[in-house]
Design a protein around this motif. Structure first.
Motif, PDB file in Angstrom:
ATOM      1  N   GLU A  34       0.825  -1.201   0.000  1.00  0.00           N
ATOM      2  CA  GLU A  34       0.000   0.000   0.000  1.00  0.00           C
ATOM      3  C   GLU A  34       0.864   1.259   0.000  1.00  0.00           C
ATOM      4  OE1 GLU A  34      -3.229   0.135   2.803  1.00  0.00           O
ATOM      5  OE2 GLU A  34      -3.286  -2.053   2.915  1.00  0.00           O
ATOM      6  N   ALA A  35       1.969   1.231   0.730  1.00  0.00           N
ATOM      7  CA  ALA A  35       2.861   2.399   0.773  1.00  0.00           C
ATOM      8  C   ALA A  35       3.464   2.657  -0.596  1.00  0.00           C
ATOM      9  CB  ALA A  35       3.955   2.180   1.820  1.00  0.00           C
ATOM     10  N   LEU A  36       3.889   1.612  -1.260  1.00  0.00           N
ATOM     11  CA  LEU A  36       4.447   1.763  -2.606  1.00  0.00           C
ATOM     12  C   LEU A  36       3.401   2.274  -3.583  1.00  0.00           C
ATOM     13  CD1 LEU A  36       6.613  -1.428  -2.567  1.00  0.00           C
ATOM     14  CD2 LEU A  36       7.486   0.827  -3.226  1.00  0.00           C
ATOM     15  N   ALA A  37       2.181   1.773  -3.462  1.00  0.00           N
ATOM     16  CA  ALA A  37       1.105   2.226  -4.340  1.00  0.00           C
ATOM     17  C   ALA A  37       0.780   3.700  -4.088  1.00  0.00           C
ATOM     18  CB  ALA A  37      -0.136   1.363  -4.140  1.00  0.00           C
ATOM     19  N   ALA A  38       0.804   4.112  -2.812  1.00  0.00           N
ATOM     20  CA  ALA A  38       0.520   5.506  -2.478  1.00  0.00           C
ATOM     21  C   ALA A  38       1.613   6.428  -3.011  1.00  0.00           C
ATOM     22  CB  ALA A  38       0.384   5.658  -0.970  1.00  0.00           C
ATOM     23  N   LEU A  39       2.863   5.992  -2.898  1.00  0.00           N
ATOM     24  CA  LEU A  39       3.970   6.779  -3.460  1.00  0.00           C
ATOM     25  C   LEU A  39       3.765   6.970  -4.953  1.00  0.00           C
ATOM     26  CD1 LEU A  39       7.228   5.418  -1.764  1.00  0.00           C
ATOM     27  CD2 LEU A  39       6.374   7.764  -1.694  1.00  0.00           C
ATOM     28  N   HIS A  89      14.246  16.417  -5.459  1.00  0.00           N
ATOM     29  CA  HIS A  89      14.942  15.567  -4.486  1.00  0.00           C
ATOM     30  C   HIS A  89      14.034  14.441  -4.001  1.00  0.00           C
ATOM     31  CE1 HIS A  89      18.959  17.075  -3.696  1.00  0.00           C
ATOM     32  NE2 HIS A  89      18.519  18.318  -3.729  1.00  0.00           N
ATOM     33  N   SER A  90      12.753  14.729  -3.821  1.00  0.00           N
ATOM     34  CA  SER A  90      11.818  13.684  -3.384  1.00  0.00           C
ATOM     35  C   SER A  90      11.707  12.578  -4.426  1.00  0.00           C
ATOM     36  CB  SER A  90      10.438  14.291  -3.112  1.00  0.00           C
ATOM     37  OG  SER A  90      10.434  15.021  -1.914  1.00  0.00           O
ATOM     38  N   PHE A  91      11.649  12.957  -5.695  1.00  0.00           N
ATOM     39  CA  PHE A  91      11.602  11.934  -6.743  1.00  0.00           C
ATOM     40  C   PHE A  91      12.858  11.058  -6.703  1.00  0.00           C
ATOM     41  CE2 PHE A  91       8.769  14.966  -9.313  1.00  0.00           C
ATOM     42  CZ  PHE A  91       7.619  14.328  -8.892  1.00  0.00           C
ATOM     43  N   LEU A  92      14.015  11.678  -6.486  1.00  0.00           N
ATOM     44  CA  LEU A  92      15.248  10.897  -6.395  1.00  0.00           C
ATOM     45  C   LEU A  92      15.224   9.965  -5.190  1.00  0.00           C
ATOM     46  CD1 LEU A  92      17.999  13.537  -7.282  1.00  0.00           C
ATOM     47  CD2 LEU A  92      17.051  11.761  -8.762  1.00  0.00           C
ATOM     48  N   ARG A  93      14.647  10.444  -4.102  1.00  0.00           N
ATOM     49  CA  ARG A  93      14.570   9.617  -2.886  1.00  0.00           C
ATOM     50  C   ARG A  93      13.707   8.377  -3.147  1.00  0.00           C
ATOM     51  NH1 ARG A  93      15.157   6.687   0.678  1.00  0.00           N
ATOM     52  NH2 ARG A  93      14.872   7.005   2.912  1.00  0.00           N
ATOM     53  N   VAL A  94      12.568   8.569  -3.818  1.00  0.00           N
ATOM     54  CA  VAL A  94      11.702   7.430  -4.099  1.00  0.00           C
ATOM     55  C   VAL A  94      12.374   6.494  -5.107  1.00  0.00           C
ATOM     56  CG1 VAL A  94       9.411   6.683  -4.816  1.00  0.00           C
ATOM     57  CG2 VAL A  94       9.675   8.877  -3.658  1.00  0.00           C
ATOM     58  N   TYR A  95      13.078   7.052  -6.055  1.00  0.00           N
ATOM     59  CA  TYR A  95      13.791   6.210  -7.015  1.00  0.00           C
ATOM     60  C   TYR A  95      14.825   5.336  -6.315  1.00  0.00           C
ATOM     61  CZ  TYR A  95      16.883   4.798 -10.814  1.00  0.00           C
ATOM     62  OH  TYR A  95      17.651   4.063 -11.680  1.00  0.00           O
ATOM     63  N   ALA A  96      15.483   5.878  -5.298  1.00  0.00           N
ATOM     64  CA  ALA A  96      16.472   5.099  -4.553  1.00  0.00           C
ATOM     65  C   ALA A  96      15.835   3.899  -3.870  1.00  0.00           C
ATOM     66  CB  ALA A  96      17.164   5.988  -3.510  1.00  0.00           C
ATOM     67  N   VAL A  97      14.584   4.046  -3.446  1.00  0.00           N
ATOM     68  CA  VAL A  97      13.884   2.964  -2.754  1.00  0.00           C
ATOM     69  C   VAL A  97      13.298   1.954  -3.723  1.00  0.00           C
ATOM     70  CG1 VAL A  97      11.908   2.437  -1.257  1.00  0.00           C
ATOM     71  CG2 VAL A  97      13.381   4.385  -0.737  1.00  0.00           C
ATOM     72  N   THR A  98      12.739   2.436  -4.817  1.00  0.00           N
ATOM     73  CA  THR A  98      11.952   1.559  -5.686  1.00  0.00           C
ATOM     74  C   THR A  98      12.661   1.118  -6.960  1.00  0.00           C
ATOM     75  OG1 THR A  98      11.009   3.396  -6.952  1.00  0.00           O
ATOM     76  CG2 THR A  98       9.872   2.759  -4.914  1.00  0.00           C
ATOM     77  N   PHE A 486       3.683  16.992   0.347  1.00  0.00           N
ATOM     78  CA  PHE A 486       4.117  15.873  -0.495  1.00  0.00           C
ATOM     79  C   PHE A 486       5.540  15.455  -0.125  1.00  0.00           C
ATOM     80  CE2 PHE A 486       6.619  14.544  -4.191  1.00  0.00           C
ATOM     81  CZ  PHE A 486       5.921  13.413  -4.588  1.00  0.00           C
ATOM     82  N   ILE A 487       6.432  16.408   0.029  1.00  0.00           N
ATOM     83  CA  ILE A 487       7.831  16.113   0.359  1.00  0.00           C
ATOM     84  C   ILE A 487       7.923  15.411   1.711  1.00  0.00           C
ATOM     85  CG2 ILE A 487      10.038  17.193   0.953  1.00  0.00           C
ATOM     86  CD1 ILE A 487       9.240  19.394  -1.167  1.00  0.00           C
ATOM     87  N   ARG A 488       7.188  15.929   2.692  1.00  0.00           N
ATOM     88  CA  ARG A 488       7.246  15.335   4.026  1.00  0.00           C
ATOM     89  C   ARG A 488       6.674  13.919   4.043  1.00  0.00           C
ATOM     90  NH1 ARG A 488       5.058  19.213   6.567  1.00  0.00           N
ATOM     91  NH2 ARG A 488       2.925  18.458   6.894  1.00  0.00           N
ATOM     92  N   ASN A 489       5.527  13.732   3.420  1.00  0.00           N
ATOM     93  CA  ASN A 489       4.914  12.405   3.425  1.00  0.00           C
ATOM     94  C   ASN A 489       5.725  11.400   2.609  1.00  0.00           C
ATOM     95  OD1 ASN A 489       2.909  13.398   5.030  1.00  0.00           O
ATOM     96  ND2 ASN A 489       1.338  13.457   3.441  1.00  0.00           N
ATOM     97  N   THR A 490       6.296  11.862   1.522  1.00  0.00           N
ATOM     98  CA  THR A 490       7.165  10.987   0.734  1.00  0.00           C
ATOM     99  C   THR A 490       8.356  10.523   1.556  1.00  0.00           C
ATOM    100  OG1 THR A 490       6.515  12.014  -1.363  1.00  0.00           O
ATOM    101  CG2 THR A 490       8.638  10.908  -1.308  1.00  0.00           C
ATOM    102  N   ALA A 491       8.940  11.440   2.318  1.00  0.00           N
ATOM    103  CA  ALA A 491      10.079  11.074   3.165  1.00  0.00           C
ATOM    104  C   ALA A 491       9.682  10.033   4.212  1.00  0.00           C
ATOM    105  CB  ALA A 491      10.654  12.321   3.840  1.00  0.00           C
ATOM    106  N   LEU A 492       8.494  10.189   4.801  1.00  0.00           N
ATOM    107  CA  LEU A 492       8.029   9.215   5.803  1.00  0.00           C
ATOM    108  C   LEU A 492       7.812   7.841   5.168  1.00  0.00           C
ATOM    109  CD1 LEU A 492       5.468  11.426   7.753  1.00  0.00           C
ATOM    110  CD2 LEU A 492       7.618  10.521   8.639  1.00  0.00           C
TER     111      LEU A 492
END
Length: 503
Positions: A34-39, A89-98, A486-492
């Motif tokens: 669900e977290a991945l889908a929300a991202l 930066h948030s997009f890069l952070r999510v890319y690092a995870v996924t 968006f930035i804060r929730n993405t980081a969480l």
């Protein structure tokens, strides 16, 4: 809120990115899914409302009202955080995870938007205009124009945030074959080159820079001094060329150069960062007021800036300088960066207006708390200034002074080697191309309730909405799509996914 039936979501996610499946239990796996889908949903929704790949600070849900620090149009984006670079930066952070290429592509769009908004002077204004008729008002490099606003803004982490995002993007995309990355590389190189040119001979920077070279004869390298006489009312003329500490601009510039050095290995950036560090020593005012000013003139004496910012010593900026000096000591290992701190701490401890509380500004020569207003005059009590300025500026507070003193004490008591053995360097460049070490399962379980609340608050369109007024944009509009949220929730969400990732 389940975005997919649990069994279907697990199958889809396992097929797409099997390396990220959490091995803990079915409940954890479902929440990860669900977290991945929300991202994915939130990132695609935000990307869909971008302008040429860039972002503002806030949008009404119907997109009819938009704003950065002030009102904006559908053809504009904002640079100042939490604007375009921060979202990138948030997009890069999510890319690092996924490792989902969509996020890297979205970050590339963001970088290309910044390319189109870069000024000939190497930096960025607060906003970028894409309306062809209005772009002529700026001297954008892409347009090869010789007219228009060419003022690179270093205030409020503006140009610095753009350069650091470009550094992070190119570091992440270094193996990408996309030919557009060459444009981004050229933009970054030009920006860093001009940042070096904008630096004064003593290591400082102006608040804004129009690209004209500094005449060294006009900017002598010498220690700061306290004027015996100075204007008691704000004089006419621009303050943009003053040596500036206000709003942490000097720190942000120094960090940008250290980041560039760490990522590229180019020692030209390290040398410029050392000049910036040495400037902190030069800029400390002499006894009996061994603090720092918000801004200085070419003779390194405190100077006027805005109508309510008279020449003075300042506790807020001085606390920031103390922290930066400690950080620079940890980075470079040179104890000269610690020597200015004890006299500054002694002054601060003897000038509290209440326990843990200081005036922001103190008068040169007298140590009296002072206050400013739009009448361009110096005042001695809050009661003398207008209601608008009384509440529109932080005149009294803690200003991070106690924390800065405690930080200095902890580091010097522990010792540099022992400190760095247990703590990362304050300027460590976190590569966005690799994921952090996963945290413990117990930490992830503690975070799960907050993650569920966060997922439940995502609306069907893929946005997290805030309900608060934005007085400078439209006081009547209280519901917003905000990039900051968006930035804060993405980081969480990314932190949770890191914590539950398979070893």
């Amino acid at each position: 809120m389940n975005l997919f039936p649990r069994s279907v979501a697990c199958i889809l996610f396992a097929a797409a990115t099997p390396a990220l499946i959490c091995a803990a239990d079915n409940s954890d796996a479902a929440l990860r899914t669900e977290a991945l889908a929300a991202l994915n949903k939130s990132a695609r929704a935000l990307h869909a409302i971008s302008t040429e790949g860039g972002y503002l600070w806030r949008y009404s849900p119907d997109l009819k009202i938009r704003g950065g620090e002030g009102p904006a149009t559908a053809t504009q984006i904002w640079v100042q955080p939490p604007g375009t670079p921060a979202v990138g930066h948030s997009f890069l952070r999510v890319y690092a995870v996924t490792r989902d290429p969509f996020y890297l592509s979205a970050a590339r769009d963001t970088a290309l938007a910044l390319v189109r908004g870069q000024l000939e002077s190497g930096g960025w204004d607060y906003k970028i205009e894409f309306d062809p008729a209005k772009r002529a008002e700026w001297r954008y490099r892409e347009a090869n124009s010789k007219r228009g606003n060419n003022s690179s803004t270093y205030d409020d982490n503006n140009t610095q945030s753009a350069l650091r995002f470009l550094l992070a993007y190119l570091d992440t995309a270094k193996s990408s074959p996309d030919p557009r990355d060459a444009q981004i590389r050229e933009c970054l190189d030009h920006g860093l080159k001009k940042l070096l040119e904008a630096q004064y001979p003593n290591g400082a920077w102006p608040q804004r820079w129009d690209g004209h070279p500094h005449d060294p004869a006009k900017y002598p390298v010498k220690p700061a001094s306290i004027p015996t006489d100075y204007a008691r009312e704000q004089p006419n003329g621009s303050y943009y060329g003053h040596y500036t500490f206000n709003d942490n601009s000097h720190r942000d510039l120094t960090v940008t150069l250290i980041d560039a050095w760490h990522r590229t290995g180019n020692e030209t950036y390290r040398d410029a960062a050392r000049r910036a560090a040495d400037y902190l020593i030069l800029a400390q005012l002499p006894q009996p007021q061994p603090l720092w000013a918000q801004q200085y003139d070419e003779n390194l004496q405190p100077a006027w800036a805005r109508a309510f910012e008279p020449p003075s010593i300042t506790t807020s900026e001085s606390a920031g300088v103390i922290r930066l000096l400690v950080d620079l000591y940890l980075e470079f290992g040179d104890e000269k960066y610690l020597k200015p701190i004890p006299p500054a701490i002694a002054w601060l401890r003897s000038h509290e207006i209440a326990p843990g509380r200081w005036a922001r500004l103190y008068e040169l020569g007298t140590d009296k708390p002072i206050y400013g207003d739009r009448d361009k005059k110096i005042h001695y009590t809050l009661a003398e200034i207008s209601e608008e300025r009384r509440h529109g500026y932080g005149w009294q507070g803690g200003f991070g002074v106690t924390d800065a003193i405690a930080y200095y004490t902890r580091v010097t008591t522990t010792g540099r080697d022992a400190w760095l053995a247990k703590n990362p360097s304050p300027f460590v460049t976190k590569s966005t191309s690799t994921r952090p070490t996963p945290r413990s399962t117990s930490t992830a379980k503690k975070a799960a309730p907050e993650i569920r609340r966060l997922l439940a608050s995502l609306n069907p369109a893929g946005f997290w909405l805030t309900t608060r007024p934005a007085k400078l944009i439209d006081p009547a509009q209280t519901e917003w799509i905000e990039t900051e949220l968006f930035i804060r929730n993405t980081a969480l969400l990314c932190a949770y996914l890191d914590a539950t990732s398979a070893p």
